[in-house]
Design an enzyme around this catalytic site. Structure first.
Site, PDB file in Angstrom:
ATOM      1  N   LYS A 147       4.712   2.230  15.625  1.00 23.50           N
ATOM      2  CA  LYS A 147       3.648   3.148  16.042  1.00 23.50           C
ATOM      3  C   LYS A 147       3.938   3.801  17.399  1.00 23.50           C
ATOM      4  CE  LYS A 147       1.175   1.789  12.472  1.00 23.50           C
ATOM      5  NZ  LYS A 147       1.039   0.409  12.171  1.00 23.50           N
TER       6      LYS A 147
ATOM      7  N   ASP B  90       2.230   6.205   2.112  1.00 28.41           N
ATOM      8  CA  ASP B  90       1.365   5.065   2.417  1.00 28.41           C
ATOM      9  C   ASP B  90      -0.043   5.563   2.146  1.00 28.41           C
ATOM     10  OD1 ASP B  90      -0.537   3.583   3.909  1.00 28.41           O
ATOM     11  OD2 ASP B  90       1.031   2.814   5.202  1.00 28.41           O
TER      12      ASP B  90
ATOM     13  N   ASP C 259       0.816  -1.225   0.000  1.00 27.41           N
ATOM     14  CA  ASP C 259       0.000   0.000   0.000  1.00 27.41           C
ATOM     15  C   ASP C 259       0.844   1.267   0.000  1.00 27.41           C
ATOM     16  OD1 ASP C 259       0.944  -0.340   2.571  1.00 27.41           O
ATOM     17  OD2 ASP C 259      -0.901   0.354   3.530  1.00 27.41           O
TER      18      ASP C 259
END
Ligand code: GDD
Ligand code: MG
Length: 363
Positions: free
Chosen positions: A158, A217, A107
């Site tokens: 993250k 992304d 992606d």
């Protein structure tokens, strides 16, 4: 050289757009995302791509077939999603013999030079090299701490806002030595980012290659729209496909791309940063700006679309407004006079008759 492209998984804010089209086939500047990726891999010295698929696999197989852009394409089908690491283990037989191989998140879109990345990997002699890009907010990505030699000391997936080791993030583009396959447990879903990279970093075997240029992304509407705008700017100007009819009083502002068999009515203004796919019908007096319209959509008279994505065969009737990161799913119908704004997602085939002015998903 081989490349494994991760083309499965579910988690994306763009999911409500389509029930039949995986995000790797979403159009970017009127060409499926995966085409951009495969073309760049082919130019970067790759000859074989292993596409790791699960969700909507058939759509990918149907679209790509056994070869594209001089690449051989092999499908590795997962019965259950295996995460970002499991698919590498599953394809071990194909990847084990031979030298380093590439792994890519499907992606992301980028114009990275794979030859340089692989050259850097060989020079450093680590087990894995991650391509890194600088971003303003690393919290949606994996962030790294690099030493002066290009070694990754820490990999944090993250990171909480303010806790990232740097603004250099994992591009989702790796060169792996076949030995890395031994670090991946078998028979279950594995996160490369959480289970493999931190171990390699601790062993001093993980390197980071800082790349520059285009990288994104496309997981959220804002970035998908931005990627579309950047690629349109690269194509430069205005493209209009075959058998399209743009009324002489309509205007198309660059950069924009209009596919084949499109109709644009009187006094409509399209662009900038807009791509309109094949067989879209746009009425009169419309305003479409910084948006992506999938094939076959119908946009009624005096309707405006700004910073939004309209799915395949969706219908916006007359005097409709769709704005601010909103998504309209395939075959959905938005009735006359309705306003949709603030990141609203309308799922496929829904009919919406009342305005929605706050963020929400309409299932
Ligand atoms: N085959 C397969 N099977 N592919 C999968 C699966 C699965 O079970 N799960 C996810 N994928 C694919 C997705 O389709 C996507 O192309 C890629 O793996 C990464 O998954 P995302 O869900 O998009 O992860 P992310 O964007 O939150 O984070 C990842 O990408 C960032 C860069 O865009 C991480 O790798 C981050 O560290 C990285 O910074
Ligand atoms: Mg992603």
């Amino acid at each position: 050289m081989k490349a494994l492209v991760l083309a499965g998984g579910f988690g994306t804010r763009l999911r409500p757009l389509s029930c039949t089209r995986p995000k790797m086939l979403f159009p970017v500047a009127n060409q499926p995302l995966l085409d951009w990726t495969l073309k760049n891999l082919s130019e970067g010295g790759v000859d074989t791509v292993i596409l790791a698929v699960n969700y909507m696999a058939e759509a990918l197989v149907r679209y790509l077939g056994p070869t594209k852009f001089d690449l051989g394409i092999i499908y590795s089908r997962e019965e259950r999603p295996l995460g970002t690491g499991g698919p590498i283990k599953k394809a071990a037989d194909l990847l084990q013999n031979g030298g380093p191989f590439l792994v890519l998140n499907g992606d992301v879109i980028s114009d990275i030079d794979y030859r340089r990345l692989v050259e850097f990997h060989r020079r450093k002699g680590g087990l894995a090299t991650i391509a890194l890009f600088q971003v303003p907010d690393p919290s949606r990505y994996g962030a790294v701490e690099l030493d002066g030699e290009g070694r990754i000391l820490r990999f944090v997936e993250k990171p909480e806002p303010g806790r990232a080791p740097s603004n250099l993030v994992n591009a989702g583009i790796y060169v792996l030595d076949p030995k890395v396959i031994d670090y991946i447990p078998e028979g279950r879903s594995v996160s490369t980012e959480n289970e493999v990279f931190p171990v390699l970093a601790k062993e001093g075997a993980l390197y980071g290659y800082e790349a520059r240029g285009l990288w994104m992304d496309i997981g959220v509407p804002e970035d998908y729209l931005r990627a579309n705008g950047l690629l349109l700017a690269k194509l430069d100007g205005v493209q209009v496909g075959e058998k399209s009819k743009v009324d002489s009083s309509a205007e198309v502002l660059p950069p924009s791309s209009i596919g084949a068999g499109v109709e644009v009515g009187a006094n409509s203004v399209i662009g900038p940063n807009t791509s309109i796919a094949d067989h879209v019908h746009i009425g009169r007096g419309c305003r479409i700006e910084n948006s992506i319209i999938f094939p076959g959509a119908t946009i009624g008279d005096y309707t405006s679309v700004r910073n939004a994505i309209i799915g395949e065969n969706a219908t916006l009737e007359r005097w409709v407004k769709v704005e601010s990161g909103s998504l309209i799913g395939d075959y959905a119908v938005i009735a006359d006079g309705v306003t949709i704004t603030q990141g609203v997602s309308i799922c496929p085939s829904k009919r919406v008759e009342e305005s929605i002015l706050e963020p929400r998903q309409v299932m």
